[in-house]
Write a protein that holds these residues in place. Structure first.
Motif, PDB file in Angstrom:
ATOM      1  N   THR A 158      -0.187  38.403  56.492  1.00 11.72           N
ATOM      2  CA  THR A 158      -1.635  38.554  56.453  1.00 11.72           C
ATOM      3  C   THR A 158      -1.969  40.011  56.168  1.00 11.72           C
ATOM      4  OG1 THR A 158      -1.973  36.785  58.071  1.00 11.72           O
ATOM      5  CG2 THR A 158      -3.787  38.325  57.750  1.00 11.72           C
TER       6      THR A 158
ATOM      7  N   ASP B 171       9.278  33.147  61.029  1.00  7.33           N
ATOM      8  CA  ASP B 171       9.412  31.734  61.360  1.00  7.33           C
ATOM      9  C   ASP B 171      10.792  31.395  61.905  1.00  7.33           C
ATOM     10  OD1 ASP B 171       6.822  31.069  60.601  1.00  7.33           O
ATOM     11  OD2 ASP B 171       7.406  30.872  58.501  1.00  7.33           O
TER      12      ASP B 171
ATOM     13  N   TYR C 146      -6.665  38.025  54.272  1.00  6.65           N
ATOM     14  CA  TYR C 146      -6.097  36.907  53.510  1.00  6.65           C
ATOM     15  C   TYR C 146      -4.748  36.538  54.106  1.00  6.65           C
ATOM     16  CZ  TYR C 146      -4.889  33.974  49.518  1.00  6.65           C
ATOM     17  OH  TYR C 146      -4.567  32.908  48.718  1.00  6.65           O
ATOM     18  N   ASN C 147      -4.562  35.225  54.358  1.00  4.94           N
ATOM     19  CA  ASN C 147      -3.300  34.701  54.870  1.00  4.94           C
ATOM     20  C   ASN C 147      -2.452  34.172  53.713  1.00  4.94           C
ATOM     21  OD1 ASN C 147      -3.943  35.048  57.674  1.00  4.94           O
ATOM     22  ND2 ASN C 147      -5.229  33.217  57.570  1.00  4.94           N
ATOM     23  N   PHE C 148      -1.281  34.753  53.522  1.00  3.13           N
ATOM     24  CA  PHE C 148      -0.351  34.256  52.513  1.00  3.13           C
ATOM     25  C   PHE C 148       0.498  33.130  53.108  1.00  3.13           C
ATOM     26  CE2 PHE C 148      -1.435  38.531  51.260  1.00  3.13           C
ATOM     27  CZ  PHE C 148      -1.595  38.439  49.880  1.00  3.13           C
ATOM     28  N   SER C 149       1.047  32.306  52.250  1.00  2.00           N
ATOM     29  CA  SER C 149       1.796  31.141  52.708  1.00  2.00           C
ATOM     30  C   SER C 149       3.115  31.509  53.377  1.00  2.00           C
ATOM     31  CB  SER C 149       2.069  30.197  51.528  1.00  2.00           C
ATOM     32  OG  SER C 149       2.806  30.875  50.507  1.00  2.00           O
ATOM     33  N   ASN C 150       3.594  32.721  53.174  1.00  2.00           N
ATOM     34  CA  ASN C 150       4.879  33.124  53.757  1.00  2.00           C
ATOM     35  C   ASN C 150       4.740  33.738  55.145  1.00  2.00           C
ATOM     36  OD1 ASN C 150       3.677  35.533  53.140  1.00  2.00           O
ATOM     37  ND2 ASN C 150       5.365  36.333  51.885  1.00  2.00           N
ATOM     38  N   GLY C 151       3.558  33.633  55.755  1.00  2.00           N
ATOM     39  CA  GLY C 151       3.359  34.175  57.089  1.00  2.00           C
ATOM     40  C   GLY C 151       2.790  35.577  57.112  1.00  2.00           C
TER      41      GLY C 151
ATOM     42  N   PRO D 275      -7.873  28.351  55.904  1.00  2.11           N
ATOM     43  CA  PRO D 275      -6.448  28.632  56.090  1.00  2.11           C
ATOM     44  C   PRO D 275      -5.962  29.857  55.316  1.00  2.11           C
ATOM     45  CG  PRO D 275      -6.788  26.281  55.794  1.00  2.11           C
ATOM     46  CD  PRO D 275      -8.105  26.937  55.519  1.00  2.11           C
ATOM     47  N   THR D 276      -6.713  30.269  54.291  1.00  2.00           N
ATOM     48  CA  THR D 276      -6.286  31.429  53.508  1.00  2.00           C
ATOM     49  C   THR D 276      -7.189  32.637  53.744  1.00  2.00           C
ATOM     50  OG1 THR D 276      -7.520  30.539  51.620  1.00  2.00           O
ATOM     51  CG2 THR D 276      -5.149  30.090  51.712  1.00  2.00           C
TER      52      THR D 276
END
Length: 748
Positions: free
Chosen positions: A706, A741, A699-704, A634-635
């Motif tokens: 990449t 989002d 890398y995918n950050f949690s805030n959407g 996921p990251t």
């Protein structure tokens, strides 16, 4: 040794950097496809070899050029012609003007009307809107129509009901590459959803000039512009008609400026526009589709011919300004401005072609019995304003109508499939394309035995071409020579393909897809050949006296004809091993061989009295291997792929790349590496192929957000992948992607 050490170090970096995590990766055995039978099936069950590039593969590939992902697929000959240009071939007979693989995008044929060439970078769909790309190996014309000769590439975009939100992507790289993309999709109500997309790419091609030879003297291409750019946008509205049906309306546009390789040299593409308008109706049992495409360019030109024209004026004493202006349309034959004559040798290509297609399909299943039937009508309206087609009296309109049916019966793990297509074309008459398959479930996999017939139809350029002021004429109606002999009109090139294969899980972590095939090919469309030989001249093209075709010379006409036959065979092997849900290893191997009777003069493509490899150029490596390692959590995500392509010769018109050799076996060297090759009037840099390493990570950050990077040709290997193209150097791109989002996202 140095390459292996570097590759091992890179793999170590990826392992150390990654964190053990769960993954939502779809395993190979769970993938579904719609391309094989035009209905949803698990890929393991279909009677064909299918490569699938899914949405996650595309999203995690941090480069603007989705075409590069084809290099990671089994059975695919991938070539890079420059920074922007990529292409593929399947199972042999590649060329610098290849139209033997049918490309479809959202049920639209994605080829140029006049030339039959794939859209490629001309596509109106952007990267962020692609749901998946399915690549089928071997003939697949029964359900899709002519020109799915060697294979089919089917691009499917995202449904706005299932993929909502806003995505913004910005990228940059060496060669002055800049790219920006945006996709927005929203469900307005339970019945209506829409999507909008935009993309712009620009950069500079590698520093390479393809020399143009005049009287064996090399000249640089005139007014070479290495800067490229592509702009595209599209919009789509989906409307739900009841609980099961959708009505889809689409419009897309692209504008393109770049360099393209052809069999006659390179073309400078100038503001070539593609527009598409489509309306289709989707239902689990019914499919109705109609679309209209139009193509336009006014300033594209052939650099090779224009340079020759320019040199002819300069050598005769004209000023550079006059020579440059007249080089678009004329060539000077004479020693001075007052002693000579200008002949029409147009190098500029204009295009105002259009295509209209309408089709319908029905399918149903009763127990183990499934039936699919449909019909397609296609009207191509080619119009080049007399610049490269014989359209002096207006557009050349060509109609094609096809009907097809397919039945499949399943019982006790067995499946039996039979299909037939009948095509009627204005030029090449009626043709039948049968297909048959038997499959058997074995454990977690399926064994298959298939037969299919394919055909490569002559393009409108082959049939009605009028290039360089009549030097090249299409052979859609045949020719008559001065001794009364006839040259028959072009017919379709055919292939009968037999394949055996297995795909499935050998155990929980190892997936295999293996096939072996044998093809019988005949009626090849020849290279350009000279008709006026042995003192004969050309008197008529069809019923038209040659004197009525402006610029045509009865003593010098180049055209195409059908000839010969050859058997080809090969093996494709794909292995995927899942170390964990996050880690996946890939090994792909392909072998390709052929059997041609060089004593059969029917295989003498250029009619010079001897059969050489250059008469029927396969232009395909015998062996190729790809080894890859993927990580996805996921990251963090990343991949490293090494690709080795065995050296191979490539002959296609003036596009030549070959090792030093004696072509006809008479003891004399006919072609030498890194030297001038007189028959093609071009410089031969040697055979194609070699070893490259590609790598991408992100890398995918949690805030959407990449961030990612992609490196093609990581080791900066000094190789050429296509004749007429530059040496491919290292390409580095960095990309920032942000997903807003504002709206619920169901499938992104």
């Amino acid at each position: 040794m140095k390459k292996s050490v570097i590759l091992a170090s890179l793999l170590s970096v990826v392992f150390v950097s990654a964190q053990v995590a769960d993954s939502t990766r779809t395993r190979d055995i769970d993938e579904v496809t719609v391309s094989s039978s035009r209905k949803v099936q698990k890929v393991v069950d279909v009677p064909a070899t299918v490569n699938i590039i899914n949405a996650k593969d595309i999203q995690q590939f941090t480069s603007f050029n989705v075409g590069e992902l084809a290099a990671r697929q089994k059975g695919v000959d991938f070539v890079r012609a420059g920074v922007l240009g990529t292409g593929i071939n399947i199972r042999g007979f590649n060329s610098a003007f290849n139209s033997k693989n049918l490309q479809i995008t959202d049920d639209r044929i994605s080829t140029l009307v006049a030339t039959g060439l794939p859209f490629g970078t001309f596509s109106t769909v952007i990267k962020e809107d692609i749901e998946k790309v399915e690549i089928l190996l071997g003939p697949n014309g029964t359900l899709y129509g002519p020109n799915a000769h060697n294979g089919l590439v089917n691009t499917i975009s995202k449904n706005p009901f299932k993929s909502q939100g806003t995505i913004i992507a910005l990228g940059a790289g060496n060669q002055n590459v800049l790219t920006s993309r945006i996709r927005h999709s929203q469900e307005i109500s339970k019945k209506i959803a829409y999507k909008l997309a935009f993309e712009h790419i620009q950069g500079t091609e590698f520093n390479y000039t393809d020399s143009v030879y005049v009287n064996n003297i090399a000249y640089p291409e005139l007014d070479l512009d290495r800067d490229f750019n592509s702009t595209k946008f599209n919009g789509q509205v989906n409307y739900k008609v009841g609980s099961l049906s959708e009505l889809v309306a689409y419009y897309g546009h692209s504008n393109n400026n770049n360099i393209a390789v052809t069999s006659a040299g390179r073309n400078q593409i100038k503001d070539w526009n593609i527009d598409e308008l489509q309306l289709k109706y989707l239902h689990p049992r019914f499919f109705l589709n109609s679309y209209y495409q139009w193509s336009n360019t006014e300033d594209t030109y052939a650099m090779n011919q224009r340079t020759q024209n320019y040199v002819s004026f300069i050598n005769a004493g004209f000023s550079p300004d006059v020579a440059r202006e007249r080089s678009y349309m004329e060539q000077w034959f004479g020693a001075s401005p007052t002693a000579g004559i200008a002949l029409q040798r147009g190098s500029r290509f204009k295009d105002d072609s259009k295509r209209w297609v309408a089709e319908g399909q029905y399918n149903n299943t009763w127990g183990g019995f499934t039936v699919i039937g449909g019909a397609q009508f296609q009207r191509d309206m080619a119009f080049t304003k007399n610049t490269y087609m014989l359209d002096f009296n207006g557009p050349i309109n060509v109609n094609q109508f096809g009907v097809y049916g397919q039945t499949e019966y399943k019982i006790d793990g067995w499946a039996f499939l039979a299909a037939l297509r009948v095509d009627k074309h204005d030029y090449y008459g009626t043709n039948l394309l049968p297909k048959a398959a038997i499959t058997k479930k074995l454990g977690d996999g399926t064994f298959r035995l298939t037969y299919g017939k394919g055909m490569a139809v002559p393009s409108l350029l082959n049939l009605e071409g009028y290039l360089f002021g009549g030097l090249i004429l299409g052979n859609g109606v045949g020719f008559t020579l001065s001794d009364g002999s006839k040259i028959n009109p072009l017919q379709v090139e055919t292939i009968n393909s037999f394949e055996v294969g297995y795909k499935g899980s050998l155990h929980k972590k190892l997936y295999i897809d293996a096939n072996a095939y044998y093809n019988l090919s005949e009626n090849f469309i020849s290279p350009l050949t000279q008709l006026a030989t042995n003192g004969r001249t050309v008197t008529h093209r069809g019923d038209t006296p040659l004197s009525q075709i402006p610029g045509a010379n009865p003593a010098y006409v180049l055209t195409y004809s059908n000839f010969g036959k050859v058997d080809t065979y090969g093996v494709d092997l794909g292995l995927s091993y899942y170390f964990t849900d996050a880690w996946k290893g890939v090994v792909n191997y392909s072998y390709f061989g052929r059997k041609m009777d060089k004593s059969d003069m029917a295989n003498d493509g250029n009619k010079d009295g001897k059969v050489l490899d250059t008469d029927l150029p396969v232009n395909t490596p015998a062996n190729k291997v790809t080894v890859g390692l993927n990580y996805s959590s996921p990251t963090f995500f990343g991949a490293v792929y090494g690709r080795w392509v065995q050296d191979y010769d490539f002959f296609s018109g003036v596009s030549t790349a070959a090792k030093t050799q004696d072509l006809d076996g008479n003891g004399t060297i006919d072609i030498t590496e890194n030297a001038y090759y007189a028959p093609a009037r071009t410089w031969n840099y040697g055979a194609l192929g070699g070893f490259t390493v590609d790598m991408n990570a992100g890398y995918n950050f949690s805030n959407g957000m990449t961030v990612g990077a992609n490196v093609s040709n990581l080791l900066n290997a000094d190789i050429r992948e296509f004749a007429g193209s530059p040496f491919i150097k290292r390409l580095v791109s960095l990309e920032f992607r942000y997903q807003l989002d504002f709206f619920k996202n169901k499938n992104n």
